[in-house]
Design an enzyme around this catalytic site. Structure first.
Site, PDB file in Angstrom:
ATOM      1  N   HIS A  71       0.840  -1.193   0.000  1.00 23.16           N
ATOM      2  CA  HIS A  71       0.000   0.000   0.000  1.00 23.16           C
ATOM      3  C   HIS A  71       0.881   1.251   0.000  1.00 23.16           C
ATOM      4  O   HIS A  71       2.027   1.212   0.439  1.00 23.16           O
ATOM      5  CB  HIS A  71      -0.852   0.073   1.273  1.00 23.16           C
ATOM      6  CG  HIS A  71      -1.576  -1.166   1.649  1.00 23.16           C
ATOM      7  ND1 HIS A  71      -2.943  -1.297   1.494  1.00 23.16           N
ATOM      8  CD2 HIS A  71      -1.160  -2.329   2.212  1.00 23.16           C
ATOM      9  CE1 HIS A  71      -3.326  -2.486   1.942  1.00 23.16           C
ATOM     10  NE2 HIS A  71      -2.259  -3.132   2.379  1.00 23.16           N
ATOM     11  N   GLU A 135       2.616  -0.966   4.548  1.00 23.50           N
ATOM     12  CA  GLU A 135       2.309   0.399   4.141  1.00 23.50           C
ATOM     13  C   GLU A 135       3.613   1.142   3.864  1.00 23.50           C
ATOM     14  O   GLU A 135       4.578   1.033   4.626  1.00 23.50           O
ATOM     15  CB  GLU A 135       1.523   1.125   5.233  1.00 23.50           C
ATOM     16  CG  GLU A 135       0.109   0.623   5.423  1.00 23.50           C
ATOM     17  CD  GLU A 135      -0.882   1.283   4.480  1.00 23.50           C
ATOM     18  OE1 GLU A 135      -0.462   2.114   3.652  1.00 23.50           O
ATOM     19  OE2 GLU A 135      -2.092   0.965   4.587  1.00 23.50           O
ATOM     20  N   ASP A 192      -3.816   2.219  -4.869  1.00 26.81           N
ATOM     21  CA  ASP A 192      -2.417   2.084  -4.421  1.00 26.81           C
ATOM     22  C   ASP A 192      -1.860   0.674  -4.677  1.00 26.81           C
ATOM     23  O   ASP A 192      -2.613  -0.285  -4.724  1.00 26.81           O
ATOM     24  CB  ASP A 192      -2.289   2.456  -2.941  1.00 26.81           C
ATOM     25  CG  ASP A 192      -3.239   1.697  -2.023  1.00 26.81           C
ATOM     26  OD1 ASP A 192      -4.429   1.586  -2.352  1.00 26.81           O
ATOM     27  OD2 ASP A 192      -2.788   1.228  -0.967  1.00 26.81           O
TER      28      ASP A 192
END
Length: 289
Positions: A71, A135, A192
């Site tokens: 992400h 992330e 994303d």
């Protein structure tokens, strides 16, 4: 009503017999109870969790982790850390944009993190349950009068990611086709890690699969003569792993899936339209080994 004397005698005899039987049963039951112990007490010591035997391990087992999902945070470093550690969304790892890219482990790999949301890939729904989420601090995109602008990923950040990925892949034996972007498992909701994420660099590091360019060029020549119909594209996208309608209609949901596919494999043009280049990529990627 008064019973006859003979009937009264018979009732008294029955009561005597029943009383004797009850006393006999009680004596028999108590005979097995050791002196000093009450009925219902146990001779077995309480189970101690520290005494679980772990000397044997089953041959038939594997990691519960099947996927790694990548992400971007769409936030700066400070806000990314705050949101992922204090709010309802979370991830196992967060990679900063500082040099060399500090890595935070926010959720232990043995536990579920809330990073994938409503998602699916091939036969797997709800990928939070069997994935590790990473992330990456990146602002995502900015809409401007001249179009949408995507900030690049610093090279040191991707280098850090590659080191982390190799470690996770080795420990959980994750297959190359199961390292995915959020947009691939949720193409109707998420964009994303975006078109500037360097998937080819991950392929060069041996982490993900990449279509053979010569095969793609050969197939593209064929598809430029005649483009497959809509249902062919939908079937191929589903075969690759996407959740995509099988209607024969190029609707917005199908377009969104194509955008996700093109963003990963042909980021120079990701307009969601079916074309010969996308058909060639799909055909090569879905070939049987």
């Amino acid at each position: 009503m008064h019973l006859p004397a003979c009937a009264q005698d018979q009732q008294r005899r029955i009561r005597s017999i029943l009383t004797a039987l009850a006393i006999g049963i009680a004596v028999t039951a108590c005979a097995g109870i050791p002196s000093g112990k009450m009925s219902g007490a146990s001779d077995v010591a309480a189970f101690d969790l520290n005494n679980i035997d772990t000397n044997k391990s089953a041959k038939s087992q594997e990691s519960r982790v099947k996927f790694i999902i990548l992400h971007y945070t769409a936030l700066d470093m400070a806000l990314s850390l705050k949101v992922l550690s204090e709010q309802a969304v979370s991830s196992h790892y967060l990679i900063g944009d500082d040099s060399p890219g500090k890595v935070y482990r926010l959720v232990d790999e043995s536990r579920l993190a809330y990073h994938a949301g409503v998602s699916s890939w091939k036969t797997y729904p709800h990928l939070n349950a069997n994935s590790i989420g990473i992330e990456i601090v990146n602002l995502g995109y900015q809409d401007t009068p001249s179009g949408r602008i995507y900030p690049p990923y610093p090279a040191h950040q991707i280098d850090t990611l590659i080191v982390l990925l190799k470690d996770i892949v080795k420990r959980h034996q994750i297959q190359a086709e199961n390292i995915l972007g959020h947009s691939e498992i949720a193409p109707q909701r998420k964009p994303d890690p975006g078109p500037l994420f360097p998937w080819k660099k991950l392929a060069d590091a041996g982490l993900v699969n990449w279509p053979d360019i010569q095969q793609v060029q050969l197939r593209q020549t064929v598809f430029e003569q005649q483009l497959p119909d809509v249902i062919w594209f939908q079937q191929k996208l589903a075969q690759h792993g996407y959740a995509v309608p099988q209607t024969g209609v190029w609707d917005q949901a199908t377009r969104n899936v194509m955008i996700a596919f093109q963003t990963r494999y042909r980021p120079s043009l990701f307009d969601g339209n079916p074309d010969a280049g996308s058909a060639a990529l799909l055909d090569v990627l879905t070939q049987s080994p």
